[in-house]
Write a protein that holds these residues in place. Structure first.
Motif, PDB file in Angstrom:
ATOM      1  N   GLY A  38       0.794  -1.215   0.000  1.00 39.35           N
ATOM      2  CA  GLY A  38       0.000   0.000   0.000  1.00 39.35           C
ATOM      3  C   GLY A  38       0.828   1.267   0.000  1.00 39.35           C
ATOM      4  O   GLY A  38       0.319   2.343  -0.330  1.00 39.35           O
ATOM      5  N   THR A  39       2.124   1.154   0.358  1.00 38.45           N
ATOM      6  CA  THR A  39       2.979   2.341   0.422  1.00 38.45           C
ATOM      7  C   THR A  39       3.956   2.456  -0.748  1.00 38.45           C
ATOM      8  O   THR A  39       4.220   3.560  -1.226  1.00 38.45           O
ATOM      9  CB  THR A  39       3.791   2.349   1.734  1.00 38.45           C
ATOM     10  OG1 THR A  39       4.598   1.158   1.801  1.00 38.45           O
ATOM     11  CG2 THR A  39       2.865   2.400   2.952  1.00 38.45           C
ATOM     12  N   ALA A  40       4.483   1.333  -1.220  1.00 36.70           N
ATOM     13  CA  ALA A  40       5.536   1.376  -2.233  1.00 36.70           C
ATOM     14  C   ALA A  40       5.072   1.962  -3.574  1.00 36.70           C
ATOM     15  O   ALA A  40       5.776   2.810  -4.145  1.00 36.70           O
ATOM     16  CB  ALA A  40       6.131  -0.022  -2.430  1.00 36.70           C
ATOM     17  N   PRO A  41       3.922   1.531  -4.139  1.00 31.40           N
ATOM     18  CA  PRO A  41       3.544   2.076  -5.457  1.00 31.40           C
ATOM     19  C   PRO A  41       3.376   3.588  -5.460  1.00 31.40           C
ATOM     20  O   PRO A  41       3.905   4.278  -6.353  1.00 31.40           O
ATOM     21  CB  PRO A  41       2.220   1.354  -5.762  1.00 31.40           C
ATOM     22  CG  PRO A  41       2.273   0.102  -4.971  1.00 31.40           C
ATOM     23  CD  PRO A  41       2.990   0.472  -3.709  1.00 31.40           C
ATOM     24  N   VAL A  61       7.554   4.209 -15.465  1.00 25.97           N
ATOM     25  CA  VAL A  61       8.269   3.470 -14.423  1.00 25.97           C
ATOM     26  C   VAL A  61       7.282   2.659 -13.590  1.00 25.97           C
ATOM     27  O   VAL A  61       7.517   1.487 -13.262  1.00 25.97           O
ATOM     28  CB  VAL A  61       9.074   4.438 -13.535  1.00 25.97           C
ATOM     29  CG1 VAL A  61       9.599   3.717 -12.287  1.00 25.97           C
ATOM     30  CG2 VAL A  61      10.240   5.029 -14.312  1.00 25.97           C
ATOM     31  N   MET A  62       6.156   3.270 -13.257  1.00 28.35           N
ATOM     32  CA  MET A  62       5.152   2.570 -12.457  1.00 28.35           C
ATOM     33  C   MET A  62       4.567   1.391 -13.224  1.00 28.35           C
ATOM     34  O   MET A  62       4.308   0.324 -12.653  1.00 28.35           O
ATOM     35  CB  MET A  62       4.045   3.554 -12.076  1.00 28.35           C
ATOM     36  CG  MET A  62       3.086   3.012 -11.040  1.00 28.35           C
ATOM     37  SD  MET A  62       3.950   2.615  -9.512  1.00 28.35           S
ATOM     38  CE  MET A  62       2.927   1.270  -8.938  1.00 28.35           C
ATOM     39  N   GLY A  66       4.743  -2.459 -11.973  1.00 25.52           N
ATOM     40  CA  GLY A  66       3.537  -3.264 -11.782  1.00 25.52           C
ATOM     41  C   GLY A  66       3.477  -4.472 -12.684  1.00 25.52           C
ATOM     42  O   GLY A  66       3.048  -5.557 -12.265  1.00 25.52           O
ATOM     43  N   LEU A  67       3.909  -4.318 -13.938  1.00 25.18           N
ATOM     44  CA  LEU A  67       3.837  -5.421 -14.896  1.00 25.18           C
ATOM     45  C   LEU A  67       4.729  -6.576 -14.496  1.00 25.18           C
ATOM     46  O   LEU A  67       4.320  -7.738 -14.530  1.00 25.18           O
ATOM     47  CB  LEU A  67       4.204  -4.915 -16.296  1.00 25.18           C
ATOM     48  CG  LEU A  67       4.012  -5.910 -17.441  1.00 25.18           C
ATOM     49  CD1 LEU A  67       2.554  -6.303 -17.562  1.00 25.18           C
ATOM     50  CD2 LEU A  67       4.520  -5.313 -18.753  1.00 25.18           C
ATOM     51  N   THR A  68       5.971  -6.281 -14.121  1.00 26.66           N
ATOM     52  CA  THR A  68       6.870  -7.371 -13.715  1.00 26.66           C
ATOM     53  C   THR A  68       6.358  -8.035 -12.443  1.00 26.66           C
ATOM     54  O   THR A  68       6.470  -9.255 -12.279  1.00 26.66           O
ATOM     55  CB  THR A  68       8.297  -6.851 -13.482  1.00 26.66           C
ATOM     56  OG1 THR A  68       8.263  -5.758 -12.548  1.00 26.66           O
ATOM     57  CG2 THR A  68       8.921  -6.386 -14.777  1.00 26.66           C
ATOM     58  N   GLY A  69       5.767  -7.245 -11.542  1.00 31.05           N
ATOM     59  CA  GLY A  69       5.226  -7.828 -10.322  1.00 31.05           C
ATOM     60  C   GLY A  69       4.101  -8.803 -10.596  1.00 31.05           C
ATOM     61  O   GLY A  69       4.046  -9.894 -10.023  1.00 31.05           O
ATOM     62  N   VAL A  70       3.177  -8.442 -11.498  1.00 32.04           N
ATOM     63  CA  VAL A  70       2.042  -9.307 -11.817  1.00 32.04           C
ATOM     64  C   VAL A  70       2.491 -10.552 -12.559  1.00 32.04           C
ATOM     65  O   VAL A  70       2.098 -11.678 -12.228  1.00 32.04           O
ATOM     66  CB  VAL A  70       1.003  -8.525 -12.651  1.00 32.04           C
ATOM     67  CG1 VAL A  70      -0.052  -9.466 -13.211  1.00 32.04           C
ATOM     68  CG2 VAL A  70       0.337  -7.455 -11.796  1.00 32.04           C
ATOM     69  N   LEU A 120      15.714  -0.360 -12.655  1.00 31.28           N
ATOM     70  CA  LEU A 120      15.600  -0.605 -11.218  1.00 31.28           C
ATOM     71  C   LEU A 120      14.168  -0.980 -10.830  1.00 31.28           C
ATOM     72  O   LEU A 120      13.944  -1.875 -10.007  1.00 31.28           O
ATOM     73  CB  LEU A 120      16.040   0.629 -10.443  1.00 31.28           C
ATOM     74  CG  LEU A 120      17.531   0.972 -10.473  1.00 31.28           C
ATOM     75  CD1 LEU A 120      17.789   2.319  -9.799  1.00 31.28           C
ATOM     76  CD2 LEU A 120      18.351  -0.125  -9.785  1.00 31.28           C
ATOM     77  N   ALA A 121      13.194  -0.305 -11.434  1.00 30.80           N
ATOM     78  CA  ALA A 121      11.793  -0.604 -11.133  1.00 30.80           C
ATOM     79  C   ALA A 121      11.418  -2.003 -11.599  1.00 30.80           C
ATOM     80  O   ALA A 121      10.692  -2.725 -10.912  1.00 30.80           O
ATOM     81  CB  ALA A 121      10.884   0.433 -11.788  1.00 30.80           C
TER      82      ALA A 121
END
Length: 418
Positions: A38-41, A61-62, A66-70, A120-121
């Protein structure tokens, strides 16, 4: 070394969930670590925007983060199922925390190239530890009473949703008294502390399950084949995610069209409040309907409410419809996790939960982009109806008798890490 006995409760309640051995510790540690989600994005997008002065770079960057995370979520969960929580979660959390700190330093320097921030993101997005699936796997391993487990999952879903409310509020305080990169540093501390506390719990021994045990859907040749229950859970979760992703943007467009932008925060708050109430009520009711049927009916209800919301005469009437839709949201997500848990073997529960999360998050991302294309091209009422269509169609198809459904072929999520 103490042994945790499976817990059965003659009268399942939320209090009974928290009285189970190590349950409070498991919940507390898992939620502390997940507060980072809830804080990092928000910290990242604010840090990049402030550091580069570009909304376009911040958005890109966001999106990469998000894409790599999903996309890599099931792979990270597979590492937990294969090596166990202690051996997999700690390196993931340490790497993720380190990269968040590096991003904090990089974004605090205006001269950092946008390409470096994107790399890095992407690296950071690949490493968040799957604390949610692991927490639910721990609960499933210790709570053998299905009614008690449903309450535990409902409580976890509601608590997790509240994290996405408190997380941005915490970032707001940090930005006011410090800076946006400080939010990234705090996020790193949260995920590392929560992960270490979680893996230190005696309950962690039960999260990995039995190594090498056969799971439902295990093919004779040794290849994991997703069973129909898991496919159903992921498909409906993706459809529910599409509803959520679309409604957030459509509510903004609806309010702007009626020159009432102040209604948007109320609508989002109503959605969260409705979801929390729905989740707690859902967990407290002793259902007799099978989990898969409940999941489809909840998705159908969510789609019907979303389609009706587009007919609202005023933005503040929309708030009521959004609150009503929220009543279906947390129960649907909880049911998807329960169905996934029921559909796989003990050693694959982390991956199953991660697939549900991946489906939901992917649906949310795709629908947000799709809703943006609809606004301005179709009447607002029709936009809401189109946004509701995935949930309605998926629910109807999954409610059909098996012989009446279209043949799905071999498509579906593939178990990672085998």
């Amino acid at each position: 070394m103490s042994v945790i006995s499976p817990v059965r409760s003659p009268a399942p309640t939320y209090a009974a969930v928290l009285r189970a051995p190590h349950a409070r510790r498991t919940f507390g540690a898992g939620l502390l670590g997940r507060l980072c989600n809830g804080t990092a994005p928000l910290s990242l997008i604010l840090s990049v925007k402030d550091g580069t002065g570009s909304y376009a770079v911040a958005g890109t960057v966001m999106a990469v983060f998000g894409l790599t995370g999903v996309l890599l979520s099931p792979a990270r969960a597979a590492l937990v199922d294969r090596f166990g929580p202690r051996r997999a979660l700690v390196p993931l959390a340490a790497g993720y925390a380190l990269l968040l700190v590096v991003l904090a330093v990089a974004t605090a320097r205006p001269a950092t190239p946008a390409a470096v921030l994107m790399v890095l993101a992407a690296a950071a997005g690949a490493l968040p530890p799957p604390l949610g699936p692991v927490t639910r796997a721990m609960l499933s391993a210790t709570l053998t009473d299905r009614d008690l487990l449903r309450r535990a999952y409902s409580l976890d879903t509601v608590a997790e949703e509240l994290l996405f409310v408190t997380g941005p509020l915490l970032v707001g305080l940090l930005v006011r008294f410090a800076s946006a990169p400080a939010g990234l540093a705090v996020s790193a501390a949260l995920v590392l502390t929560g992960t270490l506390a979680l893996v230190a719990s005696p309950a962690v021994r039960h999260a990995a399950g039995e190594r090498g045990s056969a799971a439902p859907g295990r093919a004779a040749g040794g290849r994991d084949v997703p069973g129909p229950g898991l496919v159903r859970a992921v498909a409906v979760a993706a459809a529910v995610g599409m509803c959520l992703g679309a409604v957030e943007l459509l509510v903004i467009a609806f309010a702007d069209g009626h020159h009432r932008p102040g209604a948007v925060p109320w609508a989002m708050a109503a959605l969260s409040a409705g979801s929390a109430v729905g989740g707690l009520v859902y967990g407290a009711v002793p259902w007799r309907v099978p989990t898969g049927v409940r999941l489809s009916l909840l998705a159908l209800g969510l789609g019907a409410v979303l389609a009706s919301a587009g007919l609202s005469p005023h933005p503040y009437a929309m708030v009521g419809w959004v609150a009503l839709g929220g009543l279906f949201l947390a129960p649907a997500i909880t049911s998807a996790y329960l169905l996934a848990d029921e559909s796989v073997g003990e050693g694959r529960r982390t991956r199953a939960g991660a697939w549900v999360s991946t489906g939901f998050n992917a649906g949310t991302t795709v629908a947000t982009a799709g809703a943006g294309l609809l606004v301005g091209r179709l009447p607002m009422g029709l936009c809401f109806a189109v946004a509701a269509l995935p949930a309605v169609v998926t629910a109807v198809v999954t409610l059909l008798p098996a012989g009446a459904r279209p043949r799905a072929g071999s498509a579906g999520p593939v178990e990672a890490g085998q």
